[in-house]
Structure formats: structure tokens, C-alpha cells
Write an enzyme that holds these catalytic residues in place. Sequence first.
Site, short mmCIF file in Angstrom:
data_model
loop_
_atom_site.label_atom_id
_atom_site.label_comp_id
_atom_site.label_asym_id
_atom_site.label_seq_id
_atom_site.Cartn_x
_atom_site.Cartn_y
_atom_site.Cartn_z
CG HIS A 356 35.94 92.65 16.03
ND1 HIS A 356 36.82 93.60 16.49
CD2 HIS A 356 36.40 92.28 14.82
CE1 HIS A 356 37.76 93.80 15.59
NE2 HIS A 356 37.53 92.99 14.56
CE LYS A 544 34.15 103.39 27.00
NZ LYS A 544 35.15 102.46 26.53
NE ARG A 545 27.81 104.25 18.28
CZ ARG A 545 27.37 103.93 17.07
NH1 ARG A 545 28.21 103.95 16.05
NH2 ARG A 545 26.11 103.63 16.85
CE LYS A 550 31.10 100.37 23.46
NZ LYS A 550 32.57 100.25 23.49
CB THR A 652 41.05 100.39 20.78
OG1 THR A 652 39.83 100.93 20.24
CG2 THR A 652 41.29 99.01 20.22
CE LYS A 656 41.55 104.97 20.07
NZ LYS A 656 40.14 105.23 19.69
C1 LIG Z 1 39.05 104.51 19.79
C2 LIG Z 1 37.72 104.95 19.33
C3 LIG Z 1 36.59 104.17 19.60
C4 LIG Z 1 36.64 102.90 20.42
O1 LIG Z 1 36.51 103.25 21.78
P1 LIG Z 1 36.18 102.16 22.91
O2 LIG Z 1 36.29 102.94 24.17
O3 LIG Z 1 37.24 101.11 22.81
O4 LIG Z 1 34.82 101.65 22.65
C5 LIG Z 1 35.37 104.62 19.15
N1 LIG Z 1 35.25 105.76 18.45
C6 LIG Z 1 36.32 106.54 18.18
C7 LIG Z 1 36.12 107.81 17.43
C8 LIG Z 1 37.59 106.16 18.60
O5 LIG Z 1 38.64 106.94 18.31
#
Ligand SMILES: *Cc1c(COP(=O)(O)O)cnc(C)c1O
Length: 812
Positions: A356, A544-545, A550, A652, A656
Amino acid sequence: MFSDKEEFKRAFSEKLEAIQGKKMESATDVDAYRALGSLMREEINRNWSQTNKHYMDSKEKQVYYFSMEFLMGRLLGNNLLNMQLLTVIKNGLDELGFSLSEIEEEESDAGLGNGGLGRLAACFLDSLASLGYAGHGYGIRYKYGMFDQRIIDGYQVELPDQWLSREFVWEVRRPDEAIEVRFGGKVEMVNHKGVPLKCKHFDYEQVRAIPYDVPIVGYENETVNTLRLWSAESNDDDTLKKASHQSGSDSFLEHKRSLEEISEFLYPDDSHEEGRRLRLKQEYFLVSAGVQSAVRNFERLELPLALFPEHAALHINDTHPALVIPELMRVLMDEKGLGWEEAWRITQSSVSYTNHTTLSEALETWPVGLVRTLLPRIFMIINEINERFCQTLWEKHPGEFDRIASLAIVADGVVKMAHLSIVGSHSINGVAKLHTDILKEREMKIFYDTFPERFNNKTNGITHRRWLMHANKPLSRLISESIGEQWMQKPDYLQDLLKNKNDKSFLHQLGNIKQQKKEELAEFIRGYTGLVVDPSSIFDVHIKRLHGYKRQLLNALHIMHLYNELKENPNFNMTPRTFIFGAKAAPSYHFAKRVIKLIHTVADVVNRDPMVNDRMKVVFLENYSVSLAERIIPATNVSEQISTASKEASGTGNMKFMMNGAITLGTMDGANVEIHDLVGDDYIYAFGLSSDEVLEFYRNGSYSSRQVYNEDDRARHTIDQLIHNSPFSKGEMEFRDIYDNLLMYNDEYFVLKDFASYIDTQSQISKDFLDAHLWNKKSLVNIARSGKFSSDRTIQEYASDIWKIQPSGILK
Ligand SMILES: *Cc1c(COP(=O)(O)O)cnc(C)c1O
């Protein structure tokens, strides 16, 4: 199940009375949630036992997906959708005076994961069941999941996530399926005429792993798979025996506590390994319980062990469950009496591994001493795997000491979990094309050169059922009105939407739905934060985190820059924007917490300044989670995917957003590259350094953030405001660390380097957004091209290339 809503209403009111002891008039939403959950469970259980019986009878291959994290979110709405009960139940509840969406709020959001990796596991379970594959999850039932984030005076405060304090209606405790897991103790080889024959493990500590099974309901089929979450309990007799040897009256309780601690907390670090003893215990606990249970399931088929790989696939989600490899070896040799060669063949042909990340701070290594004392038998096996592996390398590449040293599993006093995972499995995959290329060409090049046939790519995906059909019902309806419903089963059909590319009326309707979702989010923001935002402004979202790579900092600096422009030139032409953030920082990640504080400081300055706040607002939504993501994503115009190129393995969140018609503002990183390939230059806002440029800078060390600072007036002015007297620093030194990170420590993530390109691209977005027709067209093309990112596609690739499984016969 319920052929009509009258039948449902009757069953519901009986259930309410039977389990909650209440009449309809006095029932609360919690009562309704329990009654509804219980009704659904009856239906689910029928299909669950059918599915399990079918898997047993057909003896088909079972996939066990081992993951330390499953970020499931809420299940009620998703299960209703997959069971085709949504309409009947929603209408029935309405007539009884309940609101389904309010009942859904009573379920706690199962946050047994940090972020992308855990959410991927959850999407995969949904796709496995929906496509009718026999695939199950093995995880840990943490008593406390991902911490609850509160913001106090702009600072993050972490509270324990008490998700089990509200009943989780979906799980079933199965003590009859419990497994014993052993830690510590001593190991002796019992010799016979000088030949080591059998391994004797004694004086160990025993923990009982109790499974809690959660049904995973497939979409419109009768498949119900299993997410098996293990909980650690002490075996009281055993603990009592141990305790009686020790002095002190507390020793029983203390000992019991120390065992149960194993499944207490989720480690809240994303992409960062702490190397703690309890974490290693958690990893082995999951692995040992899972492997023993998979072998037990196989034995129920009454087939010879040599056939194990034809009936079971063990997949490891990153290296966290890598001990699956030595644990399966242990079970096959010590418990089933197989010899090394046969056990190794079985292990290697059953195990596969997903990598990952290439971030070095995320790579797992465990000190030899810790592994030896905590898992003595496992340590012996790892050493043996290592020695045999080095031996074969030596035969293939005699004299190449350096190559062998760099490939070894045990070296420099640590066990390298990635090396163990590669050596012990038949397939190693990255999670996006770019990431897999970087693995093959750089990070794992020597392994790739040694075992090229094991490496492959599986670009991540997301379940379109949760992220589009469930989260964005008006959009789903519009899509179906235009192209029919096939896309729900086969999301590639979303491409048919392209016929509307120049259809004014369709694009207008698409715009209206986005507008409606933005109004709903604006209303939510008002309730959640008290802030009033303009739903006609650009909703620019970064959720995101929180992590250096990031680059939330780049976004925050851009907002500071826009603020400066507006203050200096009140007539500065700016399309109104609402900047929305959501992000948790690991509790020990100092820099990330400073960035959270900076975002709040910037928000304070901007939101309180009447000179600018009709054109910009900054919102931080605390406690980012799956259920929050479901509200935010459908309402987004601009999807911020601005990681330093080469650092984000896939992402991911980006998928979305795309599926919900947001336009990506992103670097050419992770799966953004594949989004770009699908939509073309005009439908994505790409900016910044390429991954090759970034990697080249790291190699030759020629980047100087100081030079950018000296040459770029906009960057210098903004950065200076972090520490010099400015509305953002107020003369305090709060952001000195961020400033130093950018200048003294040469800006590891190239924030300054990409600043100009980011500002210019953002300004193009401001212009383009004013042309609603153009913008809606971009939105449409993104939705239409997003089918590839359904995790159904990803799972089909895993199924045919790695696991070698076919959909089961249960699929209707
Ligand atoms: C999809 C998702 C992530 C991953 O987000 P990235 O932008 O790909 O880092 C993290 N936390 C939650 C709650 C998510 O639904």
C-alpha cells in the site's frame, strides 16, 4: 421478505413490542433502529446459513482477506439497498411517523480503520458479496475504533470512540468457534536419534480469540458472506492457574486485563508504524486466530491438506498480517505433521500480498529480540525461511553478497515484514499503475528482478453502491432515467451518459442535483458548526487523513494568498468559494496537528472579516468519518487530490468524488493519473511536479526551497505571514515549526515548488466555474468515465488473476 408495506408495518410493530416492549406511540428512534435491525437480521440469517451451506457442499475455494482495519461505516442503509427493501421500508416507516434517515443516525459508524486502507477492505467485502464470490474478512473487533476528534480552540483533542456503547445490531458472537492463541513461552525440539522431530512449545500464555461475525449482504443476490472480527478474552481457568503461582491478590485481574487489552484499541497511525509491542501482539492475534480458523474450515471438507491451496486463498492487506506466512507453516508442521517442503509449497501457493505504500516511515520492521520473546516458535520459522531463501539466492547469484544482504528477511537486528511477505507469497500487487511501476522500477526493484512473475497491478476501487446509489440517490435516479438501470449491476454502462454531453437540459438537471446536495450540506454545516455558507459558491473540498505528503498545507497557504489578494485589492475578481476540510491527525504527529491549528486560524481570520467573507469561507468539519464523507462528497465541486507526486499510492477518495461529479484538482499521482487517462486534459485540473521530477529531486538533492522563496514573491509573502506579524501569526510563534519545515528543512513535500502552479490552476477553476454549462459538462464526463473505479472491477481482477476463483452458484 415483505411483499408490501402493510406487511412490513405489521411485522415492525410486532417486533417493536417483542424486543423493546413498546407500542408504536412511545417508541423512539433507537427502539426503531433495534426493531428494524432485528427484522432485517431474520431475513439475512436465512440467506447467511444458505450461503454457508452452499460453500460447504460445493467445497469451492474461500478467500480470507486479512486486514488489521475494516472501515465499515454504517450498515443499515447499505443493507436495505442491497436487500431491495429501501422503498417498502422507507414508505412504511413514513406512514408510522418515523424517518428512515433519522433512524440511520442511531447506528454508530463502525470506524475500525484509519483511512484508505481500511475503507478499501470494506469496499472489497461489498463487491465480493455482490458479485457472488466466496470471500470473507478477518479483522479485530476493537473495543475502541478510530478516536473521536474534537476541536477545542483550533486544536485537535482525541476522545475514545465508544462505538459499542450503542448496540451494534449486526454482529453475532460465536463462542463455539473460539480459537486459542499462544504468546511467549519456550520452544524445544524433541530429537529422535539426533534428528529434530517435533517442536514442543510450553510455558506460554494463552488468549482466547472469540469471533463476532458480521453478515456481508450482496446486492440483489442471495449471497451473505462473513466479516469475522476477533475479540481477545482470557480463558479464566488458565489465567487463574497462572495467577495462583504469583503473589498478590490483584494478579488474576491484572493478568486478565493484560490479555483482553489486545483487542482494545485501534492504533491511530496512518502510513506510520510505531513498532510497539502491543501492536505486534494484535497482529499475531489476528493472524493466528484467522489461520487456525481457515484451516479448521478446510478440514471440515475432509480433503487431504495438500489440496489446501485449491480451497483457500489467504490475502494480506499490507504487511500488517504478514505473520500469516510463518503461522500457516507452524500449523501445517507442528499441528498437522507436514514436512517443511510440503508446508512451504502450500503456504506460498495460498498467500498473496497487497503493498500500500512506498513511504519509508510506513515500512514495518520488528526488532529480532521482540519477535523472539513474544513469538518464539514463529521466530524460529522466520529464521528458517530466511536461511533457505538466502541459500537459494546464493545458488542463483554466487558471490553477490550485497544483493543477498539487501533481500534478506532478517538483517540489521530486525525482521523486515515486506521481505517476508514477498518471499512467502505467490502474488504481490500495487494499488495503481503508477504505484506498481514505482515498486517494480525503484522501491522493490531487486525483488522484481528476482521474482518478476509475482508482481502485478490492481488499481483500487470503491463500491458504487455505497458511494453513488446510497450516498447520492437523486443522482442515481437521474442516471437511470437517462440510460436505464444496467449501470447498477455493471457500472461500465455509466459511459452511456456521454450521449448527454451536449444536452443542455440534461446538464442543467445535473447541475440542479449538485445544487440540491450543496444546499443540504450547507444546512448540515450550519447545524454542525454554526457557520453560514453560500451554496452557490464553489465547494472546494479537501477531506482525508492529515499528512505532510497529502499537503493540506498547500491548500491553506493558497487560502492565505487569496485573502491577501482580496485585502490588497477589494475589487479583485474572485468567484465565491467555500473551502471545506475534514482530517484527523495521528495523536503523536506534531506537524500534522500544527496544520490543523493553522487551518482553524485561517478560518477564523477569513470568516470574521466582512471585507472578504461574502466571497470566501473556510470550514473544518470535525471527526471525519465514512458517514461524514457520504454527506460531503455528493455536494463537492472541486476534489482536492494534491499529494506530492509519487507519494500517494492510489487514493480512493479521488474516485468517490469523480463518481459524484466533482472535478479533480490534482497532481499526477496515484490513481489521479488513471483519472486523467480516462477523461483527458479538459476534464481534470492537473498541476505540479511529476513523480519522475520529484524522484529525480530526491536522488540528486538539487531542490532548494530557499531558492523558490527568494524568487517567488507570492510564496515568500505568504510563508512570511506564518511567523511575522500578520493576521495569521498575531506575533506568536505557533507556526514557526511549519515555517522551519518549509525553509530550514527544505520542504520535504515540495509545497513551495508547486505553489505557483497550484495558484494558477485554482484561478482557472474560478473562471471555468462561472460557465455553468461547461462545468456541468466536465462533471458529466467524470461520472460517465468513473465506472472503471467501481471495486467490482478491482475484485474481478483479484478473483481471476490472483485468487483464481469464480462467482459462486448462489448468484441469482
Ligand atoms: C475514502 C476514505 C478515505 C481515503 O481517502 P483518500 O483521499 O484516498 O486518502 C479516508 N477516510 C474515509 C472516511 C474515507 O471514506
